[in-house]
Design a protein around this motif. Structure first.
Motif, PDB file in Angstrom:
ATOM      1  N   SER A   1      -1.035 -72.728 -10.931  1.00 25.46           N
ATOM      2  CA  SER A   1      -0.719 -74.035 -11.509  1.00 25.46           C
ATOM      3  C   SER A   1      -1.926 -74.964 -11.446  1.00 25.46           C
ATOM      4  O   SER A   1      -2.235 -75.654 -12.425  1.00 25.46           O
ATOM      5  CB  SER A   1       0.463 -74.649 -10.768  1.00 25.46           C
ATOM      6  OG  SER A   1       0.708 -75.953 -11.218  1.00 25.46           O
ATOM      7  N   ASP A   2      -2.611 -74.981 -10.323  1.00 24.14           N
ATOM      8  CA  ASP A   2      -3.813 -75.808 -10.204  1.00 24.14           C
ATOM      9  C   ASP A   2      -4.890 -75.367 -11.188  1.00 24.14           C
ATOM     10  O   ASP A   2      -5.595 -76.204 -11.765  1.00 24.14           O
ATOM     11  CB  ASP A   2      -4.353 -75.782  -8.780  1.00 24.14           C
ATOM     12  CG  ASP A   2      -3.671 -76.800  -7.875  1.00 24.14           C
ATOM     13  OD1 ASP A   2      -2.687 -77.423  -8.321  1.00 24.14           O
ATOM     14  OD2 ASP A   2      -4.131 -76.971  -6.739  1.00 24.14           O
ATOM     15  N   LEU A   3      -5.038 -74.056 -11.396  1.00 22.99           N
ATOM     16  CA  LEU A   3      -6.020 -73.569 -12.365  1.00 22.99           C
ATOM     17  C   LEU A   3      -5.673 -74.029 -13.776  1.00 22.99           C
ATOM     18  O   LEU A   3      -6.554 -74.481 -14.521  1.00 22.99           O
ATOM     19  CB  LEU A   3      -6.107 -72.043 -12.322  1.00 22.99           C
ATOM     20  CG  LEU A   3      -6.850 -71.436 -11.146  1.00 22.99           C
ATOM     21  CD1 LEU A   3      -6.740 -69.922 -11.173  1.00 22.99           C
ATOM     22  CD2 LEU A   3      -8.310 -71.855 -11.157  1.00 22.99           C
ATOM     23  N   ARG A   4      -4.411 -73.936 -14.148  1.00 25.41           N
ATOM     24  CA  ARG A   4      -4.006 -74.372 -15.493  1.00 25.41           C
ATOM     25  C   ARG A   4      -4.210 -75.881 -15.662  1.00 25.41           C
ATOM     26  O   ARG A   4      -4.689 -76.332 -16.715  1.00 25.41           O
ATOM     27  CB  ARG A   4      -2.552 -73.995 -15.743  1.00 25.41           C
ATOM     28  CG  ARG A   4      -2.354 -72.524 -15.959  1.00 25.41           C
ATOM     29  CD  ARG A   4      -0.908 -72.197 -16.340  1.00 25.41           C
ATOM     30  NE  ARG A   4      -0.692 -70.764 -16.253  1.00 25.41           N
ATOM     31  CZ  ARG A   4      -0.071 -70.151 -15.252  1.00 25.41           C
ATOM     32  NH1 ARG A   4       0.435 -70.860 -14.263  1.00 25.41           N
ATOM     33  NH2 ARG A   4       0.070 -68.849 -15.240  1.00 25.41           N
ATOM     34  N   ASN A   5      -3.850 -76.650 -14.644  1.00 24.53           N
ATOM     35  CA  ASN A   5      -4.025 -78.107 -14.725  1.00 24.53           C
ATOM     36  C   ASN A   5      -5.498 -78.490 -14.799  1.00 24.53           C
ATOM     37  O   ASN A   5      -5.873 -79.397 -15.550  1.00 24.53           O
ATOM     38  CB  ASN A   5      -3.363 -78.786 -13.528  1.00 24.53           C
ATOM     39  CG  ASN A   5      -1.858 -78.700 -13.580  1.00 24.53           C
ATOM     40  OD1 ASN A   5      -1.271 -78.532 -14.640  1.00 24.53           O
ATOM     41  ND2 ASN A   5      -1.228 -78.808 -12.422  1.00 24.53           N
ATOM     42  N   ALA A   6      -6.345 -77.808 -14.050  1.00 28.94           N
ATOM     43  CA  ALA A   6      -7.784 -78.078 -14.105  1.00 28.94           C
ATOM     44  C   ALA A   6      -8.336 -77.714 -15.479  1.00 28.94           C
ATOM     45  O   ALA A   6      -9.175 -78.439 -16.031  1.00 28.94           O
ATOM     46  CB  ALA A   6      -8.513 -77.301 -13.017  1.00 28.94           C
ATOM     47  N   ALA A   7      -7.869 -76.608 -16.045  1.00 29.33           N
ATOM     48  CA  ALA A   7      -8.332 -76.202 -17.375  1.00 29.33           C
ATOM     49  C   ALA A   7      -7.938 -77.228 -18.436  1.00 29.33           C
ATOM     50  O   ALA A   7      -8.738 -77.554 -19.326  1.00 29.33           O
ATOM     51  CB  ALA A   7      -7.778 -74.829 -17.728  1.00 29.33           C
ATOM     52  N   VAL A   8      -6.733 -77.754 -18.344  1.00 27.24           N
ATOM     53  CA  VAL A   8      -6.290 -78.790 -19.297  1.00 27.24           C
ATOM     54  C   VAL A   8      -7.164 -80.035 -19.154  1.00 27.24           C
ATOM     55  O   VAL A   8      -7.577 -80.630 -20.165  1.00 27.24           O
ATOM     56  CB  VAL A   8      -4.796 -79.121 -19.078  1.00 27.24           C
ATOM     57  CG1 VAL A   8      -4.399 -80.371 -19.832  1.00 27.24           C
ATOM     58  CG2 VAL A   8      -3.929 -77.942 -19.504  1.00 27.24           C
TER      59      VAL A   8
ATOM     60  N   GLY B   1     -10.402 -88.511 -13.879  1.00 33.46           N
ATOM     61  CA  GLY B   1      -9.894 -89.488 -14.830  1.00 33.46           C
ATOM     62  C   GLY B   1      -9.115 -88.860 -15.972  1.00 33.46           C
ATOM     63  O   GLY B   1      -8.549 -89.564 -16.799  1.00 33.46           O
ATOM     64  N   TYR B   2      -9.057 -87.546 -16.015  1.00 32.79           N
ATOM     65  CA  TYR B   2      -8.361 -86.837 -17.079  1.00 32.79           C
ATOM     66  C   TYR B   2      -7.088 -86.160 -16.573  1.00 32.79           C
ATOM     67  O   TYR B   2      -6.582 -85.234 -17.183  1.00 32.79           O
ATOM     68  CB  TYR B   2      -9.301 -85.810 -17.725  1.00 32.79           C
ATOM     69  CG  TYR B   2     -10.429 -86.482 -18.456  1.00 32.79           C
ATOM     70  CD1 TYR B   2     -10.314 -86.797 -19.798  1.00 32.79           C
ATOM     71  CD2 TYR B   2     -11.586 -86.845 -17.788  1.00 32.79           C
ATOM     72  CE1 TYR B   2     -11.341 -87.440 -20.463  1.00 32.79           C
ATOM     73  CE2 TYR B   2     -12.614 -87.491 -18.441  1.00 32.79           C
ATOM     74  CZ  TYR B   2     -12.489 -87.793 -19.778  1.00 32.79           C
ATOM     75  OH  TYR B   2     -13.498 -88.437 -20.426  1.00 32.79           O
ATOM     76  N   GLY B   3      -6.588 -86.620 -15.438  1.00 29.77           N
ATOM     77  CA  GLY B   3      -5.288 -86.179 -14.958  1.00 29.77           C
ATOM     78  C   GLY B   3      -5.284 -85.018 -13.994  1.00 29.77           C
ATOM     79  O   GLY B   3      -4.225 -84.493 -13.682  1.00 29.77           O
ATOM     80  N   PHE B   4      -6.430 -84.612 -13.495  1.00 27.59           N
ATOM     81  CA  PHE B   4      -6.425 -83.485 -12.562  1.00 27.59           C
ATOM     82  C   PHE B   4      -6.749 -83.924 -11.158  1.00 27.59           C
ATOM     83  O   PHE B   4      -7.711 -84.634 -10.915  1.00 27.59           O
ATOM     84  CB  PHE B   4      -7.420 -82.399 -12.972  1.00 27.59           C
ATOM     85  CG  PHE B   4      -7.505 -81.293 -11.954  1.00 27.59           C
ATOM     86  CD1 PHE B   4      -6.443 -80.436 -11.775  1.00 27.59           C
ATOM     87  CD2 PHE B   4      -8.616 -81.144 -11.145  1.00 27.59           C
ATOM     88  CE1 PHE B   4      -6.498 -79.439 -10.824  1.00 27.59           C
ATOM     89  CE2 PHE B   4      -8.686 -80.154 -10.200  1.00 27.59           C
ATOM     90  CZ  PHE B   4      -7.619 -79.292 -10.037  1.00 27.59           C
TER      91      PHE B   4
END
Length: 115
Positions: free
Chosen positions: A42-49, A70-73
């Protein structure tokens, strides 16, 4: 009249509880490992987004994950994520935390998959 439990009854209860513990503890450890794996993915997907949002806004990949805050991660406590920029448009993310089924998971932007 005798009041209380006999030694046989007490030993039988101890044996039953021990058998249940032998069955339950490995299952609990398995569930815990799966939860840590899901947390890493989940952290990997959120960081990628967040990185993709950063790239869409600035047309360049960030030099570090700190730039994506600043981009939500924001990574989960205890999870270590590292960013490796491979080319101007490709990167890899690696997440690790003790206790999972494997030491780390890697996200590759060129394939979009987690390994």
């Amino acid at each position: 009249k005798d009041l209380g439990f006999s030694l046989i009854e007490v030993l039988l209860v101890i044996v039953v509880i021990s058998v249940l513990a032998v069955i339950a503890i490995p299952q609990f450890i398995s569930y815990r490992n799966e939860a840590i794996d899901a947390q890493l993915k989940s952290d990997l997907r959120n960081a990628a987004v967040a990185i993709e949002a950063y790239y869409a806004k600035k047309s360049v990949l960030p030099a570090s994950l700190a730039e994506t805050e600043g981009y939500g991660f924001q990574s989960t406590a205890g999870v270590t994520i590292s960013l490796l920029v491979i080319s101007p448009t490709a990167y890899q993310l690696t997440a690790s935390k003790a206790g999972g089924s494997q030491p780390s998971f890697t996200y590759d932007s060129s394939t979009g998959g987690i390994h």
